[in-house]
Design a protein around this motif. Structure first.
Motif, PDB file in Angstrom:
ATOM      1  N   GLU A   4      -1.830  -7.785  -4.402  1.00 54.90           N
ATOM      2  CA  GLU A   4      -3.291  -7.776  -4.573  1.00 54.90           C
ATOM      3  C   GLU A   4      -4.046  -7.459  -3.290  1.00 54.90           C
ATOM      4  N   THR A   5      -3.461  -7.726  -2.136  1.00 48.98           N
ATOM      5  CA  THR A   5      -4.153  -7.433  -0.868  1.00 48.98           C
ATOM      6  C   THR A   5      -4.122  -5.930  -0.621  1.00 48.98           C
ATOM      7  N   PRO A   6      -5.265  -5.289  -0.352  1.00 51.37           N
ATOM      8  CA  PRO A   6      -5.295  -3.836  -0.134  1.00 51.37           C
ATOM      9  C   PRO A   6      -4.373  -3.421   1.007  1.00 51.37           C
ATOM     10  N   ASP A   7      -3.637  -2.326   0.808  1.00 51.28           N
ATOM     11  CA  ASP A   7      -2.644  -1.903   1.800  1.00 51.28           C
ATOM     12  C   ASP A   7      -3.266  -1.593   3.157  1.00 51.28           C
ATOM     13  N   TYR A   8      -4.352  -0.822   3.141  1.00 53.53           N
ATOM     14  CA  TYR A   8      -4.918  -0.410   4.427  1.00 53.53           C
ATOM     15  C   TYR A   8      -5.967  -1.420   4.881  1.00 53.53           C
ATOM     16  N   LYS A  12      -3.473  -7.260   5.067  1.00 57.62           N
ATOM     17  CA  LYS A  12      -2.149  -6.875   4.566  1.00 57.62           C
ATOM     18  C   LYS A  12      -1.141  -6.809   5.715  1.00 57.62           C
ATOM     19  N   LEU A  13      -1.550  -6.249   6.842  1.00 61.29           N
ATOM     20  CA  LEU A  13      -0.668  -6.189   8.009  1.00 61.29           C
ATOM     21  C   LEU A  13      -0.266  -7.586   8.464  1.00 61.29           C
ATOM     22  N   HIS A  27      13.035 -11.831   0.228  1.00 58.22           N
ATOM     23  CA  HIS A  27      12.623 -12.009  -1.173  1.00 58.22           C
ATOM     24  C   HIS A  27      11.737 -10.858  -1.646  1.00 58.22           C
ATOM     25  N   PHE A  28      11.130 -10.128  -0.697  1.00 59.45           N
ATOM     26  CA  PHE A  28      10.095  -9.155  -1.052  1.00 59.45           C
ATOM     27  C   PHE A  28      10.365  -7.780  -0.432  1.00 59.45           C
ATOM     28  N   SER A  35       4.523  -1.185   0.381  1.00 56.13           N
ATOM     29  CA  SER A  35       3.247  -1.387   1.074  1.00 56.13           C
ATOM     30  C   SER A  35       3.217  -0.668   2.412  1.00 56.13           C
ATOM     31  N   VAL A  36       4.291  -0.794   3.189  1.00 57.83           N
ATOM     32  CA  VAL A  36       4.327  -0.156   4.510  1.00 57.83           C
ATOM     33  C   VAL A  36       4.331   1.365   4.357  1.00 57.83           C
ATOM     34  N   GLY A  37       5.033   1.862   3.339  1.00 57.62           N
ATOM     35  CA  GLY A  37       5.007   3.303   3.073  1.00 57.62           C
ATOM     36  C   GLY A  37       3.594   3.788   2.784  1.00 57.62           C
ATOM     37  N   ASN A  38       2.863   2.999   1.994  1.00 54.09           N
ATOM     38  CA  ASN A  38       1.469   3.351   1.688  1.00 54.09           C
ATOM     39  C   ASN A  38       0.582   3.290   2.934  1.00 54.09           C
TER      40      ASN A  38
END
Length: 497
Positions: A4-8, A12-13, A27-28, A35-38
Motif C-alpha cells: 500500500e505504501t507508494p513505491d516512489y 517506502k524506502l 518473508h517478503f 518494489s525496488v524494481g519499480n
C-alpha cells in the motif's frame, strides 16, 4: 504495508530498509524485489533526477537499489560536492544524511572516486562527532563504524538493530513486534539444531580421537547460520556445520600436529575418497578420514533430493585442491621458505577453505543449479576469488598481530615484507588495500553478472562478511567478542511484549 505504501516515496524506502535491517526481509522477498524494481525504473525514467536535495533519501535509495543488483550511477551524489570534488562542509550538520551516505559508499565499485571521497568524508566526521551525539544516535553511529550494513552478517545486524529500533521514537509497533517474535522463533529452531549437532559432536569423541584439535562446534554452527539463518535451510546448516568442524580438525592436523611424511598419504587418500584408502594412513588419522567419507555421503544424499547428485563431483575436486594446498604450505614451512606474494596468495586463498564451503552451499541448498553455473562459479566468479582473498588477508593480519612467529608457516605480511623490503605497517596497509579492492570486485559482480541468480552469489558474499566481523582471533579464542555475538544469537531472546 509494503503493497500500500507508494513505491516512489521516502516512506517506502525507509520501510524496506527497516524490514531488511530487522532481519525479516526473507518473508517478503518478492514484494521487496518488485518494489525496488519499480523504484529503480521510475528513477531512471524521471526527467528531474537532481530534484531531491535530501542526502539521507538519495543515499538510502542508492544503497537499496544497488543491494537489489540494479546499477544506479554514483553521479547522484555530485550535487552534494563542490567544484573540487569534495563534499560540502554544510553536510556535517546532517548526521542521518552522513550516516546514510557512509552506508551507501560501501557498495562502491572500482573507479567510483566520488564514493571513495564519501567514505573518507563520512568516517572522519562521524568519528569526530561521536561524543557530542545523544545516546541513541551515538549507538547507531558507533555500530555503523564498527560493522557497516553491507559488510555485516545479516543475522548479527538484526540482533543489534532490534535493540536500537525499539528506542527510535518513530518506530512502528507492529513491525517491531513481528520482528521480535520472528527472531525468537528462529532462535528456538537454532537452539534445537545445536542440541542435535552437540550429540553428533559427542559421538566424534574429540578429546580422545582428535587431541590436537580445537573443539569449536558452536563457533562452526555460527558460520553456518551466517550463511543460512532462514528456517527452510535447516539441513544445509547441519551439513555446513559438520563441514566447518571437519575443516577445523584438518587445519589443526596439517598446521600443528602431523609430520609432512604422514600428511602425504593422507592427502592422497582424500584424493581417492574411498574407504579402501584408509589403511594407507596413520591410525590416528583414520577417524578424521572417516569424517571426510561421511561428509561426502551426506552431501550426496542431500543433493540427490534436489536433482543435483552430479554436483558432488565439484565438492570432491575442491576438497582435493584444498588438502593439496595445505601440503604445499607444509613444504614451504619445512624448507623454511617464504614464497613470493602472488605464489602465496594463489595457494593460501585455497587453504582458507572458502571455496570448499561455498561450493557445498550451492550443493545442499534446495534451489536447482545447472552444470554451466557451477563451472562459471568455480572458474570465473569474482565473488568467490574476492571472498577467499578477504578471508585469507584478514586472517593473516589477525594472526600476525597475535602470533609474531612462523611456527604455523608464512603469512602474507611476512611474504610482502621480504619481497618488497617493507615494514610491518606497510605490509598491513597493502593487505587492507587488497581487501578493499576485493570488496569492490564483489560489488562489481553483483551488479554486472546478471545471468547468475543472486542465491548463487550470496554464500561467497556472506563468507566475506563473516570474517569481517571478527576482532582478533575470535574463532580460536572466542571468550570476548564472538562469545557476546553467540550469546545474542543463540542464548538471549528479545522481549516481545
Amino acid at each position: 504495508m509494503l503493497v500500500e505504501t507508494p513505491d516512489y516515496s521516502t516512506q517506502k524506502l525507509v520501510l524496506i530498509d527497516t524490514i531488511q535491517r530487522l532481519g525479516v526481509a526473507y518473508h517478503f522477498k518478492n514484494e521487496i524485489k518488485t518494489s525496488v524494481g519499480n523504484i529503480f525504473d521510475e528513477f531512471e525514467q524521471s526527467e528531474n533526477k537532481d530534484d531531491d536535495d535530501d542526502l539521507y533519501v538519495v543515499a538510502l535509495r542508492f544503497r537499496i537499489v544497488r543491494q537489489q543488483r540494479h546499477y544506479m550511477s554514483s553521479d547522484v551524489f555530485k550535487k552534494f560536492t563542490n567544484d573540487d570534488g569534495k563534499f560540502k562542509e554544510t553536510l556535517t550538520k546532517d548526521v542521518p544524511g552522513l550516516l546514510s551516505l557512509y552506508e551507501a559508499a560501501h557498495l562502491r565499485v572500482h573507479g567510483e572516486e566520488i564514493l571513495e571521497e564519501a567514505l573518507t568524508f563520512t568516517i572522519a566526521h562521524l568519528e569526530s562527532m561521536g561524543p557530542k551525539l545523544g545516546n541513541l544516535l551515538k549507538a547507531q553511529v558507533s555500530e555503523a563504524l564498527i560493522r557497516p550494513i553491507h559488510t555485516n552478517v545479516p543475522r548479527v545486524g538484526a540482533s543489534k538493530y532490534l535493540r536500537i529500533y525499539e528506542n527510535i521514537e518513530s518506530h512502528d509497533d507492529l513491525l517491531l513486534k513481528f520482528a521480535k517474535l520472528d527472531f525468537n522463533i528462529l532462535q528456538k529452531g537454532h537452539q534445537r539444531e545445536l542440541c542435535e549437532l552437540t550429540r553428533w559432536s559427542i559421538d566424534l569423541d574429540l578429546v580422545n580421537k582428535y587431541p590436537y584439535a580445537r573443539d569449536k562446534l558452536v563457533e562452526c554452527y555460527f558460520w553456518a547460520v551466517g550463511m543460512y539463518f532462514e528456517p527452510q535451510y535447516r539441513h544445509a546448516r547441519r551439513i555446513l556445520t559438520k563441514l566447518v568442524v571437519m575443516i577445523t580438525l584438518t587445519d589443526d592436523l596439517y598446521d600443528a600436529y602431523a609430520t609432512y611424511d604422514e600428511l602425504v598419504p593422507f592427502t592422497n587418500a582424500v584424493e581417492r575418497c574411498d574407504i579402501s584408502a584408509i589403511d594407507s594412513i596413520s591410525p590416528y588419522m583414520r577417524p578424521l578420514y572417516q569424517v571426510f567419507l561421511d561428509y561426502f555421503d551426506e552431501i550426496k544424499e542431500e543433493s540427490t533430493k534436489y536433482g543435483k547428485a552430479d554436483s558432488v563431483y565439484y565438492a570432491k575436486i575442491e576438497t582435493e585442491k584444498w588438502t593439496k594446498s595445505y601440503l604445499k604450505e607444509k613444504e614451504w614451512l619445512n624448507a623454511d621458505n617464504i614464497p613470493k606474494c602472488e605464489d602465496y596468495k594463489r595457494n593460501a586463498t585455497i587453504t582458507v577453505s572458502i571455496r570448499v564451503i561455498a561450493i557445498t552451499c550451492l550443493i545442499v541448498m534446495k534451489e536447482f543449479i545447472d552444470k554451466e553455473t557451477f563451472e562459471w562459479f568455480i572458474n570465473e566468479s569474482l565473488v568467490l576469488r574476492a571472498s577467499s582473498l578477504i578471508n585469507r588477508l584478514k586472517d593473516d593480519i589477525i594472526g600476525h598481530e597475535q602470533e609474531q612467529q612462523r611456527e604455523h608457516g608464512a603469512s602474507f605480511i611476512e611474504c610482502y615484507m621480504k619481497e618488497y623490503g617493507a615494514s610491518k605497517q606497510e605490509a598491513y596497509d597493502e593487505a587492507c588495500r587488497e581487501i578493499a579492492s576485493a570488496w569492490k570486485d564483489i560489488n562489481t559482480e553483483y551488479l554486472y553478472a546478471t545471468q547468475v541468480p543472486t542465491f548463487v552469489l550470496e554464500p561467497a558474499l556472506d563468507l566475506a562478511r563473516l570474517v569481517q566481523i571478527f576482532q582478533g582471533d575470535d574463532f580460536t579464542d572466542s571468550k570476548y567478542f564472538l562469545k557476546d555475538i553467540i550469546t545474542l544469537l543463540f542464548v538471549d531472546s528479545v522481549n516481545s511484549t
